[in-house]
Design a protein around this motif. Structure first.
Motif, short mmCIF file in Angstrom:
data_model
loop_
_atom_site.label_atom_id
_atom_site.label_comp_id
_atom_site.label_asym_id
_atom_site.label_seq_id
_atom_site.Cartn_x
_atom_site.Cartn_y
_atom_site.Cartn_z
N VAL A 39 26.70 1.67 -2.64
CA VAL A 39 26.37 1.65 -4.07
C VAL A 39 25.66 2.95 -4.43
O VAL A 39 24.67 3.31 -3.79
CB VAL A 39 25.48 0.42 -4.38
CG1 VAL A 39 25.06 0.40 -5.83
CG2 VAL A 39 26.21 -0.87 -4.01
N LEU A 40 26.15 3.64 -5.45
CA LEU A 40 25.51 4.89 -5.86
C LEU A 40 24.17 4.66 -6.55
O LEU A 40 23.31 5.52 -6.54
CB LEU A 40 26.44 5.70 -6.77
CG LEU A 40 27.66 6.30 -6.08
CD1 LEU A 40 28.48 7.11 -7.05
CD2 LEU A 40 27.24 7.16 -4.89
N GLY A 41 23.98 3.51 -7.15
CA GLY A 41 22.71 3.16 -7.79
C GLY A 41 21.88 2.30 -6.87
O GLY A 41 21.88 2.49 -5.65
N SER A 42 21.19 1.32 -7.44
CA SER A 42 20.33 0.45 -6.64
C SER A 42 21.03 -0.87 -6.32
O SER A 42 21.97 -1.28 -6.99
CB SER A 42 19.01 0.17 -7.37
OG SER A 42 19.24 -0.60 -8.52
N ILE A 43 20.53 -1.52 -5.28
CA ILE A 43 20.96 -2.87 -4.90
C ILE A 43 19.78 -3.77 -5.21
O ILE A 43 18.76 -3.72 -4.52
CB ILE A 43 21.36 -2.92 -3.42
CG1 ILE A 43 22.53 -1.98 -3.16
CG2 ILE A 43 21.68 -4.36 -3.01
CD1 ILE A 43 22.86 -1.78 -1.70
N GLY A 44 19.89 -4.54 -6.29
CA GLY A 44 18.75 -5.28 -6.79
C GLY A 44 17.72 -4.31 -7.34
O GLY A 44 17.94 -3.10 -7.40
N THR A 45 16.57 -4.83 -7.74
CA THR A 45 15.46 -3.99 -8.18
C THR A 45 14.18 -4.50 -7.53
O THR A 45 14.15 -5.61 -7.01
CB THR A 45 15.29 -4.00 -9.71
OG1 THR A 45 14.89 -5.32 -10.12
CG2 THR A 45 16.57 -3.58 -10.43
N GLY A 46 13.14 -3.71 -7.60
CA GLY A 46 11.86 -4.13 -7.04
C GLY A 46 11.31 -5.38 -7.70
O GLY A 46 10.65 -6.19 -7.07
N SER A 47 11.62 -5.57 -8.98
CA SER A 47 11.12 -6.75 -9.69
C SER A 47 12.13 -7.89 -9.76
O SER A 47 11.79 -9.00 -10.16
CB SER A 47 10.71 -6.36 -11.12
OG SER A 47 11.83 -5.86 -11.83
#
Length: 170
Positions: A39-47
């Motif tokens: 994935v070029l972006g994020s996998i899930g988020t911190g929140s």
């Protein structure tokens, strides 16, 4: 970006030019066996971590990091979070987290309140990051096979007081 409510599969190999994000508050976004995510972006988020019930993870995040909330333990075969500020945060409600190779620029946080953080027995640094936080209700590593790290800052808390973490210099 791809918003996931629930995707049921045995094995998933996904390449995405964007982020893989939680689309709803489902208890389990990705049940299955093995996930391979590029994935070029994020996998899930911190929140809002991606909720999974899998046995094995191969993941690459180009920006934003990898954020998973696992149900019953998994093997982190190969997890890489690239880019400024990228983190890898994985929690497991039950079972153990077995570590193969996990690396990121900033921080790795593995949390297992009802299990252990274990090494997959490869003789390479298991965790590579500027900062590493490990918390387990059981042990962190074993006397025979400790967790090898390459880091500037390490915090490790084991509920059984059985911690076996080695620092490997880069």
């Amino acid at each position: 970006d791809l918003l996931v409510d629930q995707l049921v599969t045995r094995d998933l190999d996904l390449v995405l030019d964007g982020s893989l994000l939680v689309g709803n508050a489902a208890a389990n976004n990705l049940p299955g066996r093995s996930l391979a995510l590029d994935v070029l972006g994020s996998i899930g988020t911190g929140s809002n971590a991606l909720e999974t019930t899998i046995t094995e993870l191969f993941a690459f995040s180009g920006a934003g990091g990898v954020h998973l909330a696992e149900t019953d333990g998994l093997r982190l075969a190969s997890v890489i979070a690239d880019g400024a500020g990228a983190e890898v945060t994985v929690s497991s409600a039950g079972g153990d987290i077995e570590v193969g190779a996990v690396s990121t620029v900033e921080r790795i946080a593995l949390t297992v309140p009802n299990g252990s953080v274990l090494d997959d027995e490869a003789d390479v640094p298991d965790l590579v990051a500027r900062r590493i936080d490990l918390s387990a209700g059981g042990s962190i590593g074993t006397a025979i096979d400790g967790i090898e790290t390459c880091t500037d800052e390490l915090t490790a808390v084991a509920g059984t007081r059985d911690g076996h973490v080695g620092r490997v210099l880069a």
